[in-house]
Scaffold this motif. Structure first.
Motif, mmCIF file in Angstrom:
data_model
loop_
_atom_site.group_PDB
_atom_site.id
_atom_site.type_symbol
_atom_site.label_atom_id
_atom_site.label_comp_id
_atom_site.label_asym_id
_atom_site.label_seq_id
_atom_site.Cartn_x
_atom_site.Cartn_y
_atom_site.Cartn_z
ATOM 1 N N PRO A 156 28.198 35.251 34.102
ATOM 2 C CA PRO A 156 29.659 35.135 34.214
ATOM 3 C C PRO A 156 30.074 34.874 35.653
ATOM 4 O O PRO A 156 29.576 35.523 36.581
ATOM 5 N N LEU A 157 30.959 33.910 35.851
ATOM 6 C CA LEU A 157 31.514 33.624 37.166
ATOM 7 C C LEU A 157 32.860 34.317 37.299
ATOM 8 O O LEU A 157 33.739 34.142 36.458
ATOM 9 N N HIS A 158 33.010 35.110 38.333
ATOM 10 C CA HIS A 158 34.237 35.876 38.546
ATOM 11 C C HIS A 158 35.160 35.078 39.462
ATOM 12 O O HIS A 158 34.871 34.892 40.649
ATOM 13 N N GLN A 159 36.252 34.606 38.900
ATOM 14 C CA GLN A 159 37.204 33.818 39.664
ATOM 15 C C GLN A 159 38.207 34.745 40.354
ATOM 16 O O GLN A 159 38.563 35.805 39.818
ATOM 17 N N PRO A 160 38.662 34.372 41.550
ATOM 18 C CA PRO A 160 39.731 35.155 42.191
ATOM 19 C C PRO A 160 40.970 35.218 41.324
ATOM 20 O O PRO A 160 41.269 34.297 40.551
ATOM 21 N N ALA A 161 41.706 36.313 41.446
ATOM 22 C CA ALA A 161 42.870 36.517 40.586
ATOM 23 C C ALA A 161 43.980 35.528 40.890
ATOM 24 O O ALA A 161 44.736 35.140 40.005
ATOM 25 N N SER A 162 44.111 35.112 42.127
ATOM 26 C CA SER A 162 45.185 34.202 42.514
ATOM 27 C C SER A 162 44.627 32.805 42.757
ATOM 28 O O SER A 162 43.416 32.564 42.665
ATOM 29 N N ALA A 163 45.520 31.886 43.074
ATOM 30 C CA ALA A 163 45.104 30.521 43.406
ATOM 31 C C ALA A 163 44.199 30.549 44.632
ATOM 32 O O ALA A 163 44.435 31.289 45.589
#
Length: 734
Positions: free
Chosen positions: A361-368
Motif C-alpha cells: 500500500p502506498l500512503h498518500q499525503p492527506a493534502s495536495a
C-alpha cells in the motif's frame, strides 16, 4: 452496484433533489439551498439501505461474499472448521478467521470430495487450505523390489548409480528417484518420521516466497577479480529461486519448474533454457559486451552452468559462467563487460518484508502535494535523487513525494533538511526496489543519509534498501533542540536498513558494531513497520525531557549478534525512548527507558528497562534474568513456573530448569540477513514459541502468516481426503 461509491458522490447524493420540479429548486436556490441539504441527509440513509441490500445479494456467492459470510457458506456445503488450527476470533474480519476458514477451500469443497484420494487433490489442498505450493509423493513407488517377469520395474531393481549426478543431487528430497529399502516408521508419527513404506504418502510444501528483482545492477567482487560478479547488489552469496510456472493441467504433479524452489546446479545444467531468459527465473544484461553479438541480453547459447564455489572456473571467450546455488557470475578475464552488468533474478524470503518489488500500500499525503518522479527513460524528469531534491528545495512545498520508479542503485550523497511543518516522503514506486548505496564521499565528515528536521516536520521512507552507511535523523543545526524541534515524526515503512551496513560474501556483516539508524538531538515520534533494520541508537539529552516514543511492528531489529545491542543509547547506554512493539523479532540486547507494550515478540538478547513500573510484556519470549515491566503469559516464565510446581527436589529442579531454558530458546532457520530463511523459526523450535502468541500463532515478525494454524488445518484436511489404510505426512521443503 459498485460498493466503493459513497454518500459523497454528487450523482447519488442529489438524486432526490433532482426529482423536484424546477420551480421548487429555483425557490430553494434563492434561500441558500436548505431543501437540498435536507434531501441529501435523507438520500444518505436511502443509500445505506440500498448498499446493504446489494451486499446481501453479493454475500450469496463465495467469490464476492464478505469475510464474515464465508463460514456460513461453508456450512451450507458441509465444510466444517477444524479446531486443531485454533478457533477464529470474535471479530468477523480478523486475519485469523481468513486462515481457519479459507475462501478457496469452501469454493472447492464439492470438487475436492469427488477427487478424494488423488495426488493432485493433495497438492490442491495444500494450496487452498494453507496457501503453500506443494508436491505429493507416493513413497511405495520408490521402494526397491524383486522383479517379476510379468510386472517389470527396471528403475527399482538396482543400487545407486554413482555416475548419475542429477539423481544423487535429488536424493532425500521431494524429487528423489532412487530406489530405497523399506522404512517401517509411519510418515505421520510425532516421534520419528519414516518415508519409504507402502502406505506412506508425503506432501512437501514450500513456505518461502520466490520474490523478483528486475533489471538491477550486479555487484562486482573486486577483491577476487573484475570479471567476478554476484546477482545480489549487496555482494553476498545467495541461492537463486525458480519463477514458478503454472501447471499444464489439473492432474499434473508439480515438478521443480512449478514450485518456488532454489535452483539446483544439475537441473540448471540439464536444461538452462527452462530457467534462463528475459521474464524467466534469471537473466543477465551486459550491454556492449563483446560476446553478446550486439544484444543487451546475454544469449542462452553463451550461458555455461558452473560451480563457482572458489572462483576457480574460468569461462572461455564469449561465454558467461553462472552458479545458481551461490548466485555468482563469471566473465572471461580478457573479455570484461565495459558498460556494467544488470541482472533479473528471484530470491527467497518467508514473507514480503523490507525493501522489495512486491505490491504494497502506498500512503498518500492527506493534502495536495508535489510529486517528483525519479527514474530511467524519457518518462522521468529526474534521473538522480539529488536533482529531485534540488528542485524540491527550490519549490519549497509544504507536502511532497519523491518517487523512484525503477530498481536501480543510487550512489550519491543525500542530505535532506525540512523546515517547520514540512513533510517529505521518499518512496519506491510499486514493483520497484531502489538501492541507496552510501559510500565514503568526504574524508573529514561522516557520510550517511542525513535528515535534519524542524518543528512538526515529517519524513517517511517507503520501499527502499539502504546500504553502506546509516540513516541519521537529527534536529536542525539552527534550532534550539530542547525548545523548537518537537512534534516531528519519522516513518520507516517496507524498508531495509542493512544490518552492519554491508555484507560479506558469507552474509556476515562488514561493520557489525555500527548502527543502521541513529536519532540524535530530536524530539520526534518514530514508527517502523514491515521493515528490516540494524541497530537503532537514540542519542539526546535526557534531562527535563520525556522519553521518545518509538513504535515497531511486523519488523526485524538485527544487532548481528545476540550479545550486541539492538536498541540503545550513546556508548551502549540506555536509550531515552519508550518502546511499543508488536509482532517483532529483536536479535540482540534492548536497553531503553521504558516499554509501554510488547506483544507477540521475540527478544533473543536481554531486555533492560530503567522504569519497570509502567508497561507490560505479553505473549513474548524474554530470556531469564532480564529487567522488564510486568510480564503476562511470557516464555520461559510459564514453563518454568510449571516445572517449579511439579518438582520439589532441588538438584532435579535445577537440571530441569536448565534443560527447559535450552529447549525454549528460539531457533531460526537463519539469523543472517541475506540468507533465504532469515528470521524464520526453525521446524525444531519449541511449540511454546511457534504457538505462543495471543492467537496461537507464532511469536515474532512472521506472526501474521499464521503458519501453525495453516499446518494444523492442512494435516487434518489431508487425513480427511486420504484413502483408507494410507498415511499422509506434511513435510516442509524449506
Amino acid at each position: 452496484m459498485n460498493m466503493t461509491t459513497t454518500a459523497t458522490d454528487p450523482a447519488r447524493a442529489d438524486r432526490l433533489y433532482a426529482l423536484l420540479p424546477v420551480v421548487h429548486r429555483m425557490r430553494d436556490a434563492e434561500r441558500g439551498y436548505p431543501l437540498k441539504a435536507l434531501l441529501r441527509v435523507i438520500a444518505e440513509q436511502v443509500q445505506v439501505v440500498e448498499d446493504d441490500i446489494t451486499q446481501l445479494y453479493d454475500n450469496w456467492f463465495i467469490e464476492t461474499a464478505q469475510e464474515w459470510a464465508v463460514p456460513y457458506i461453508g456450512d451450507l456445503v458441509g465444510h466444517v472448521p477444524l479446531a486443531e488450527g485454533g478457533l477464529p476470533a470474535d471479530t468477523p474480519a480478523c486475519d485469523n478467521a481468513r486462515v481457519l476458514v479459507p475462501r478457496r477451500e469452501v469454493a472447492n469443497a464439492i470438487r475436492h470430495r469427488r477427487a478424494k484420494g488423488t495426488l493432485a487433490l493433495l497438492e490442491q489442498l495444500a494450496q487452498d487450505v494453507a496457501g503453500w505450493p506443494a508436491r505429493a509423493v507416493e513413497y511405495f513407488k520408490l521402494l526397491g523390489r524383486h522383479q517379476n517377469i510379468n510386472h517389470l520395474y527396471p528403475e527399482r531393481h538396482r543400487v545407486v548409480n554413482l555416475r548419475d549426478m542429477d539423481a544423487l543431487d535429488r536424493l532425500g528430497g521431494p524429487f528423489d528417484s532412487i530406489a530405497h529399502g523399506v522404512d517401517l516408521r509411519r510418515i505421520d508419527s510425532h516421534r520419528s518420521t519414516g518415508l519409504f513404506n507402502i502406505p506412506n504418502v508425503g506432501v512437501h510444501v514450500w513456505r518461502l516466497l520466490s520474490l523478483p528483482v528486475t533489471d538491477t545492477p550486479a555487484c562486482c567482487v573486486e577483491e577476487v577479480g573484475p570479471h567476478c560478479f554476484t546477482f545480489s547488489v549487496l555482494g553476498q552469496d545467495a541461492p537463486l529461486f525458480v519463477a514458478p510456472q503454472p501447471e499444464p493441467e489439473p492432474t499434473h504433479i508439480a515438478d521443480e519448474l512449478n514450485l518456488p524452489a532454489a535452483i539446483r546446479r544439475h537441473a540448471f545444467n540439464a536444461d538452462p533454457g527452462a530457467f534462463y531468459g528475459e521474464g524467466m527465473s534469471l537473466a543477465i544484461r551486459a550491454e556492449g559486451w563483446a560476446g553478446s553479438a550486439g544484444s543487451a541480453w546475454v544469449p542462452l547459447a553463451q550461458i555455461v552452468p558452473a560451480d563457482l564455489s572458489h572462483w576457480a572456473y574460468v569461462p572461455r571467450l564469449n561465454q558467461v559462467a553462472v552458479d545458481p546455488v551461490l548466485g555468482r557470475i563469471a566473465f572471461p578475464p580478457n573479455q570484461l563487460p565495459r558498460k556494467g552488468v544488470r541482472v533479473s533474478y528471484r530470491y527467497g524470503l518467508p514473507a514480503r518484508l523490507g525493501g522489495g518489488e512486491y505490491e504494497r500500500p502506498l500512503h498518500q499525503p492527506a493534502s495536495a502535494h508535489a510529486l517528483y518522479r525519479v527514474g530511467e527513460g524519457d518518462g522521468y524528469l529526474f534521473h538522480r535523487i539529488g536533482d529531485a531534491l534540488a528542485q524540491w528545495r527550490q519549490d519549497d512545498p509544504d507536502d511532497a513525494v519523491i518517487e523512484i520508479g525503477h530498481s536501480g542503485v543510487f550512489v550519491e550523497p543525500i542530505d535532506i533538511t525540512l523546515r517547520d511543518g514540512q513533510s517529505l516522503q521518499l518512496r519506491a514506486a510499486q514493483r520497484a526496489r531502489p538501492v541507496l548505496r552510501l559510500i565514503d564521499w568526504q574524508t573529514d565528515l561522516p557520510d550517511a543519509l542525513t535528515v535534519s528536521m524542524g518543528q512538526g516536520s515529517r519524513i517517511s521512507l517507503d520501499g527502499l534498501l539502504v546500504t553502506g552507511r546509516p540513516l541519521r535523523v537529527q534536529g536542525r543545526a539552527d534550532a534550539d533542540t530542547r525548545a523548537d524541534v518537537c512534534g516531528a515524526r519519522v516513518v520507516i515503512r517496507h524498508c531495509t536498513l542493512v544490518p552492519g551496513w554491508a555484507l560479506e560474501g558469507d552474509c556476515h556483516p562488514r561493520r557489525p558494531a555500527e548502527p543502521s539508524l541513529e536519532i540524535s538531538n530530536l524530539r520526534a515520534s518514530v514508527k517502523i513497520e514491515h521493515s528490516i533494520v540494524g541497530t537503532l541508537r537514540v542519542m539526546q539529552d535526557e534531562v527535563g525531557l520525556d522519553p521518545m516514543p518509538i513504535e515497531i511492528c511486523d519488523s526485524v531489529v538485527d544487532a548481528t549478534a545476540r550479545d550486541r545491542q539492538a536498541i540503545g543509547g550513546a556508548g551502549d547506554g540506555i536509550a531515552p525512548a519508550q518502546l511499543t512493539l508488536s509482532d517483532t523479532t529483536v536479535l540482540g540486547i534492548v536497553d531503553v527507558h521504558a516499554i509501554a507494550l510488547a506483544e507477540n515478540c521475540i527478544f533473543t538478547g536481554c531486555v533492560n528497562v530503567a522504569r519497570r513500573q509502567i508497561g507490560c510484556l505479553r505473549f513474548c519470549y524474554v530470556p531469564c534474568g532480564c529487567r522488564t515491566p510486568r510480564r503476562y503469559r511470557c516464555q520461559p516464565d510459564e514453563v518454568l513456573a510449571a516445572v517449579r510446581s511439579r518438582i520439589t527436589d532441588a538438584d532435579r529442579l535445577y537440571d530441569e530448569i536448565l534443560s527447559e531454558q535450552l529447549r525454549l530458546r528460539p531457533q531460526f532457520t537463519a539469523e543472517r540477513y541475506g540468507q533465504p530463511g532469515y528470521a524464520q523459526l526453525a521446524t525444531t523450535c519449541a511449540p511454546e514459541i511457534t504457538r505462543g502468541a495471543d492467537d496461537d500463532s507464532e511469536m515474532g515478525v512472521y506472526h501474521d502468516l499464521f503458519q501453525p494454524q495453516r499446518a494444523a488445518n492442512l494435516r487434518a484436511r489431508l487425513n480427511e481426503f486420504t484413502p483408507a489404510g494410507m498415511h499422509v505426512g506434511l513435510l516442509f521443503a524449506n
